[in-house]
Design a protein around this motif. Structure first.
Motif, PDB file in Angstrom:
ATOM      1  N   LEU A 192       0.822  -1.212   0.000  1.00 41.07           N
ATOM      2  CA  LEU A 192       0.000   0.000   0.000  1.00 41.07           C
ATOM      3  C   LEU A 192       0.859   1.266   0.000  1.00 41.07           C
ATOM      4  O   LEU A 192       0.498   2.255  -0.640  1.00 41.07           O
ATOM      5  CB  LEU A 192      -0.957   0.002   1.192  1.00 41.07           C
ATOM      6  CG  LEU A 192      -2.101   0.994   1.122  1.00 41.07           C
ATOM      7  CD1 LEU A 192      -3.006   0.712  -0.065  1.00 41.07           C
ATOM      8  CD2 LEU A 192      -2.907   0.979   2.398  1.00 41.07           C
ATOM      9  N   ASP A 193       1.999   1.237   0.668  1.00 42.08           N
ATOM     10  CA  ASP A 193       2.862   2.418   0.680  1.00 42.08           C
ATOM     11  C   ASP A 193       3.349   2.766  -0.728  1.00 42.08           C
ATOM     12  O   ASP A 193       3.412   3.938  -1.100  1.00 42.08           O
ATOM     13  CB  ASP A 193       4.059   2.205   1.613  1.00 42.08           C
ATOM     14  CG  ASP A 193       3.648   2.228   3.082  1.00 42.08           C
ATOM     15  OD1 ASP A 193       2.642   2.885   3.421  1.00 42.08           O
ATOM     16  OD2 ASP A 193       4.346   1.591   3.888  1.00 42.08           O
ATOM     17  N   ARG A 244       0.533   8.431   3.714  1.00 36.00           N
ATOM     18  CA  ARG A 244       0.362   7.121   4.338  1.00 36.00           C
ATOM     19  C   ARG A 244      -0.972   7.001   5.077  1.00 36.00           C
ATOM     20  O   ARG A 244      -1.713   6.052   4.867  1.00 36.00           O
ATOM     21  CB  ARG A 244       1.529   6.859   5.288  1.00 36.00           C
ATOM     22  CG  ARG A 244       1.490   5.520   5.979  1.00 36.00           C
ATOM     23  CD  ARG A 244       2.795   5.295   6.763  1.00 36.00           C
ATOM     24  NE  ARG A 244       2.733   4.210   7.682  1.00 36.00           N
ATOM     25  CZ  ARG A 244       2.810   2.927   7.370  1.00 36.00           C
ATOM     26  NH1 ARG A 244       2.917   2.577   6.123  1.00 36.00           N
ATOM     27  NH2 ARG A 244       2.771   1.999   8.301  1.00 36.00           N
ATOM     28  N   TYR A 293      -4.151   4.484   3.914  1.00 32.83           N
ATOM     29  CA  TYR A 293      -4.648   3.414   4.779  1.00 32.83           C
ATOM     30  C   TYR A 293      -6.106   3.654   5.160  1.00 32.83           C
ATOM     31  O   TYR A 293      -6.897   2.722   5.238  1.00 32.83           O
ATOM     32  CB  TYR A 293      -3.761   3.251   6.018  1.00 32.83           C
ATOM     33  CG  TYR A 293      -2.564   2.383   5.734  1.00 32.83           C
ATOM     34  CD1 TYR A 293      -2.619   1.003   5.932  1.00 32.83           C
ATOM     35  CD2 TYR A 293      -1.387   2.917   5.231  1.00 32.83           C
ATOM     36  CE1 TYR A 293      -1.540   0.194   5.646  1.00 32.83           C
ATOM     37  CE2 TYR A 293      -0.298   2.121   4.941  1.00 32.83           C
ATOM     38  CZ  TYR A 293      -0.379   0.760   5.150  1.00 32.83           C
ATOM     39  OH  TYR A 293       0.692  -0.049   4.861  1.00 32.83           O
ATOM     40  N   LYS A 327      -9.034   0.954   4.284  1.00 33.98           N
ATOM     41  CA  LYS A 327      -9.877   0.389   5.348  1.00 33.98           C
ATOM     42  C   LYS A 327     -11.357   0.590   5.057  1.00 33.98           C
ATOM     43  O   LYS A 327     -12.176  -0.262   5.360  1.00 33.98           O
ATOM     44  CB  LYS A 327      -9.539   1.030   6.698  1.00 33.98           C
ATOM     45  CG  LYS A 327      -8.286   0.498   7.313  1.00 33.98           C
ATOM     46  CD  LYS A 327      -8.051   1.136   8.670  1.00 33.98           C
ATOM     47  CE  LYS A 327      -6.753   0.650   9.268  1.00 33.98           C
ATOM     48  NZ  LYS A 327      -6.486   1.252  10.578  1.00 33.98           N
ATOM     49  N   TYR A 332      -2.176  -4.905   3.112  1.00 37.37           N
ATOM     50  CA  TYR A 332      -2.920  -4.515   1.914  1.00 37.37           C
ATOM     51  C   TYR A 332      -1.970  -4.591   0.731  1.00 37.37           C
ATOM     52  O   TYR A 332      -0.806  -4.196   0.832  1.00 37.37           O
ATOM     53  CB  TYR A 332      -3.425  -3.072   2.028  1.00 37.37           C
ATOM     54  CG  TYR A 332      -4.488  -2.857   3.060  1.00 37.37           C
ATOM     55  CD1 TYR A 332      -5.812  -3.172   2.792  1.00 37.37           C
ATOM     56  CD2 TYR A 332      -4.183  -2.307   4.301  1.00 37.37           C
ATOM     57  CE1 TYR A 332      -6.806  -2.950   3.736  1.00 37.37           C
ATOM     58  CE2 TYR A 332      -5.164  -2.091   5.241  1.00 37.37           C
ATOM     59  CZ  TYR A 332      -6.475  -2.407   4.958  1.00 37.37           C
ATOM     60  OH  TYR A 332      -7.447  -2.189   5.891  1.00 37.37           O
TER      61      TYR A 332
END
Length: 76
Positions: free
Chosen positions: A27-28, A38, A42, A46, A61
């Motif tokens: 995900l980063d 970041r 996230y 979510k 993720y």
């Protein structure tokens, strides 16, 4: 994105770097490609509102690279 005064790279990823990504990225890396911070990335993941397909693998993720490239207009 480039700083107009120095030409140095500030954030994001170049075309070559994006096209060299594996089938799914963390995900980063997806956040960096999209210019998301970041926390925001996230938060979106979510809530199921990330701008491209995200897979949940345990606690991690993974962003589907094909969807990411399509979103960025770099699909092959």
């Amino acid at each position: 994105m480039r700083d107009n005064t120095t030409g140095s790279r500030l954030a994001g990823m170049g075309r070559e770097e994006l096209l060299a990504l594996p089938a799914a990225v963390d995900l980063d890396t997806g956040n960096r490609a999209l210019g998301l911070g970041r926390s925001k990335g996230y938060e979106l993941a979510k809530r199921g509102e990330y701008p491209c397909k995200v897979l949940r693998m345990g606690k991690a993720y993974r962003v589907v690279t094909a969807d990411l490239l399509n979103l960025l207009g770099l699909a092959a």
